[in-house]
Design a protein around this motif. Structure first.
Motif, PDB file in Angstrom:
ATOM      1  N   ARG A  95      31.377  61.949  53.030  1.00 54.55           N
ATOM      2  CA  ARG A  95      30.661  61.412  51.871  1.00 54.55           C
ATOM      3  C   ARG A  95      31.540  61.417  50.630  1.00 54.55           C
ATOM      4  N   GLN A  96      32.336  62.478  50.476  1.00 50.03           N
ATOM      5  CA  GLN A  96      33.231  62.550  49.321  1.00 50.03           C
ATOM      6  C   GLN A  96      34.252  61.412  49.362  1.00 50.03           C
ATOM      7  N   LYS A  97      34.729  61.090  50.548  1.00 52.09           N
ATOM      8  CA  LYS A  97      35.704  60.004  50.673  1.00 52.09           C
ATOM      9  C   LYS A  97      35.064  58.641  50.383  1.00 52.09           C
ATOM     10  N   ASN A  98      33.807  58.487  50.730  1.00 48.40           N
ATOM     11  CA  ASN A  98      33.125  57.208  50.504  1.00 48.40           C
ATOM     12  C   ASN A  98      32.811  56.949  49.042  1.00 48.40           C
ATOM     13  N   ARG A  99      32.720  58.008  48.237  1.00 47.88           N
ATOM     14  CA  ARG A  99      32.471  57.827  46.806  1.00 47.88           C
ATOM     15  C   ARG A  99      33.797  57.493  46.135  1.00 47.88           C
ATOM     16  N   ARG A 100      33.965  56.241  45.759  1.00 46.83           N
ATOM     17  CA  ARG A 100      35.280  55.809  45.302  1.00 46.83           C
ATOM     18  C   ARG A 100      35.189  54.547  44.445  1.00 46.83           C
ATOM     19  N   GLN A 147      29.884  49.803  52.784  1.00 46.15           N
ATOM     20  CA  GLN A 147      31.221  49.731  53.370  1.00 46.15           C
ATOM     21  C   GLN A 147      31.874  51.112  53.384  1.00 46.15           C
ATOM     22  N   PRO A 148      31.322  52.031  54.171  1.00 41.85           N
ATOM     23  CA  PRO A 148      31.913  53.374  54.214  1.00 41.85           C
ATOM     24  C   PRO A 148      33.274  53.361  54.899  1.00 41.85           C
ATOM     25  N   ILE A 149      34.137  54.274  54.486  1.00 37.37           N
ATOM     26  CA  ILE A 149      35.444  54.418  55.136  1.00 37.37           C
ATOM     27  C   ILE A 149      35.496  55.719  55.936  1.00 37.37           C
ATOM     28  N   ALA A 150      34.395  56.489  55.889  1.00 37.02           N
ATOM     29  CA  ALA A 150      34.280  57.724  56.664  1.00 37.02           C
ATOM     30  C   ALA A 150      32.799  57.944  56.963  1.00 37.02           C
ATOM     31  N   SER A 151      32.508  58.886  57.833  1.00 38.75           N
ATOM     32  CA  SER A 151      31.118  59.164  58.210  1.00 38.75           C
ATOM     33  C   SER A 151      30.373  59.830  57.061  1.00 38.75           C
ATOM     34  N   ASN A 152      29.141  59.375  56.816  1.00 39.65           N
ATOM     35  CA  ASN A 152      28.303  59.995  55.799  1.00 39.65           C
ATOM     36  C   ASN A 152      27.595  61.250  56.323  1.00 39.65           C
ATOM     37  N   TYR A 156      31.744  52.080  45.063  1.00 38.98           N
ATOM     38  CA  TYR A 156      31.157  52.463  46.353  1.00 38.98           C
ATOM     39  C   TYR A 156      30.462  53.812  46.204  1.00 38.98           C
ATOM     40  N   SER A 157      29.381  54.011  46.960  1.00 36.73           N
ATOM     41  CA  SER A 157      28.689  55.301  46.968  1.00 36.73           C
ATOM     42  C   SER A 157      28.608  55.811  48.403  1.00 36.73           C
ATOM     43  N   ASP A 158      27.957  56.971  48.578  1.00 37.15           N
ATOM     44  CA  ASP A 158      28.006  57.624  49.890  1.00 37.15           C
ATOM     45  C   ASP A 158      26.726  57.519  50.710  1.00 37.15           C
ATOM     46  N   GLY A 159      25.708  56.813  50.229  1.00 37.25           N
ATOM     47  CA  GLY A 159      24.482  56.681  50.994  1.00 37.25           C
ATOM     48  C   GLY A 159      23.442  57.735  50.650  1.00 37.25           C
ATOM     49  N   LYS A 160      23.863  58.825  50.019  1.00 35.81           N
ATOM     50  CA  LYS A 160      22.908  59.861  49.622  1.00 35.81           C
ATOM     51  C   LYS A 160      22.845  59.992  48.117  1.00 35.81           C
ATOM     52  N   GLU A 161      23.727  59.304  47.419  1.00 35.87           N
ATOM     53  CA  GLU A 161      23.713  59.342  45.959  1.00 35.87           C
ATOM     54  C   GLU A 161      22.587  58.465  45.428  1.00 35.87           C
ATOM     55  N   GLY A 162      22.163  58.722  44.233  1.00 32.58           N
ATOM     56  CA  GLY A 162      21.155  57.890  43.597  1.00 32.58           C
ATOM     57  C   GLY A 162      19.760  58.453  43.705  1.00 32.58           C
ATOM     58  N   GLY A 163      19.521  59.369  44.666  1.00 33.30           N
ATOM     59  CA  GLY A 163      18.258  60.079  44.737  1.00 33.30           C
ATOM     60  C   GLY A 163      17.071  59.286  45.248  1.00 33.30           C
ATOM     61  N   THR A 164      17.284  58.126  45.843  1.00 30.44           N
ATOM     62  CA  THR A 164      16.165  57.346  46.372  1.00 30.44           C
ATOM     63  C   THR A 164      16.648  56.520  47.540  1.00 30.44           C
ATOM     64  N   SER A 165      15.733  56.112  48.392  1.00 31.27           N
ATOM     65  CA  SER A 165      16.108  55.319  49.564  1.00 31.27           C
ATOM     66  C   SER A 165      16.184  53.835  49.241  1.00 31.27           C
ATOM     67  N   SER A 166      15.751  53.435  48.043  1.00 33.40           N
ATOM     68  CA  SER A 166      15.801  52.021  47.666  1.00 33.40           C
ATOM     69  C   SER A 166      17.231  51.591  47.426  1.00 33.40           C
TER      70      SER A 166
END
Length: 198
Positions: A176-181, A165-170, A115-125
């Motif tokens: 975001r730290q919690k969503n990276r897992r 599938q976030p488990i906390a707000s991004n 899982y990632s946090d929505g801001k990782e990866g450096g692109t909106s794709s």
């Protein structure tokens, strides 16, 4: 099937697109003893980490949750990867090795999920951003378990969910730290957690 000569309509009503409310794990499947067994597993995972790395863990870095078909071990990003990276943290390899050996002893299938946090990866794709990163993280974890600990290939699978599938707000750094897992789903439909040789 429609009667001969009558027009065929695939839907009498608009198709059901499912619920817009994300599913949640409902408590109650496990007994009190089984819930205590899940907490014991979480404590043992924390103990393995502290023993193999010499570092202390926050309670939230490791969680063990019930699922429909067994339970899942939720590992925070800090245990495995650096932010934005899919390379396993070399310093924590002894922890992953011990975890792998214990998972092998359970003799049940597992699925490694990234899982990632929505801001990782450096692109909106979705393909080039967090989705790919989450998949690469799961792949590298599976590869380590198969090659490093000899986890049976026919009992392991992987999935990458990106930020779907976030488990906390991004919106917050902590969320975001919690969503990276990484989550390891342990599939035990016919065994109670307290009976597992963990």
């Amino acid at each position: 099937f429609p009667l001969k000569g009558s027009p065929f309509t695939p839907f009498e009503k608009p198709p059901d697109k499912g619920s817009y409310i994300p599913p949640t794990d409902q408590p109650g499947k496990f007994s009190r003893e089984e819930s205590a067994a899940l907490e014991r597993i979480a404590e043992q995972v924390r103990g393995i980490f502290e023993r193999t790395t010499g570092l202390n863990l926050e309670t939230s870095d490791v969680e063990v949750l019930e699922t429909k078909n067994g339970f899942r071990i939720r590992l925070g990003e800090a245990l495995l990867f650096k932010p934005g990276s899919d390379k396993l943290n070399r310093a924590n390899v002894p922890f992953l090795y011990e975890m792998g050996k214990r998972l092998i002893a359970m003799e049940v299938p597992i699925q490694v999920e990234g899982y990632s946090d929505g801001k990782e990866g450096g692109t909106s794709s979705i393909i080039d951003g967090g989705f790919r990163l989450s998949l690469n993280r799961a792949y590298n974890m599976v590869r380590f378990l198969v090659e490093g600990t000899r986890f049976p290939k026919d009992r392991i699978s992987l999935a990458g969910f990106g930020d779907m599938q976030p488990i906390a707000s991004n919106e917050s750094r902590e969320g975001r730290q919690k969503n990276r897992r990484i989550e390891i789903s342990v599939i035990t439909p016919d065994k109670a957690p307290m009976e597992m040789p963990w």
